[in-house]
Design an enzyme around this catalytic site. Sequence first.
Site, short mmCIF file in Angstrom:
data_model
loop_
_atom_site.label_atom_id
_atom_site.label_comp_id
_atom_site.label_asym_id
_atom_site.label_seq_id
_atom_site.Cartn_x
_atom_site.Cartn_y
_atom_site.Cartn_z
CE1 TYR A 53 -3.57 2.63 0.61
CE2 TYR A 53 -2.36 3.21 2.58
CZ TYR A 53 -3.35 3.48 1.67
OH TYR A 53 -4.13 4.61 1.82
CE LYS A 83 0.01 6.14 1.46
NZ LYS A 83 -0.53 6.56 2.77
#
Length: 191
Positions: free
Chosen positions: A21, A25
């Site tokens: 994750y 990003k």
Amino acid sequence: MGLAADSIITETDAPEPTDTYGRSKLDAERLLAASGVGYTVLRPAVVYGKGVKGNIASLATLAKTPMPLPFGGLDNRRSLLALDNLVAAIGHVLESDAAQNETFLVADAEPISVADLVGAMREGLGKPPHLVKVPTGAVKKIMKSFGREADWERVSGAFVIDPAKLMATGWQPSVATHDGIVAMMRAEAGT
């Protein structure tokens, strides 16, 4: 509550995502910066407010119990971000020319220790802090025996984010962490 770091985190520190994750990003930030489109990136600290999830919610659940908690000796500092402060930061960068094509760390003005965090949670519930000082090595061993050593590492480590770069553009967090945590717990309790 996230990771731990030995020094204060600023925008000049190289990002080191620890999971898929976080890496996705960072990839998105880099693609956006390379696109030629105007942008502003906000990297918030752990956000708290009514309906909070994750590690803050776990600590809130512990704070709701009547038992004394072994966090009295934890003087580590952690940066958090009140939801209201995040909303204000978003509004600020949308209107600020100084925020164009920049990346900012966003956090409440002052970090808080885990002992003070749990104390504020209990204050918001109308309860005394009921925190006892237990040697950190003993608490770590107990957590490890329950298979919760990673939880201990997240709670006991320091993680301080410096929001000075964003504050230099004129943004000021209006909610102090202690007050925001008390308000969050009162809202959760419906008081």
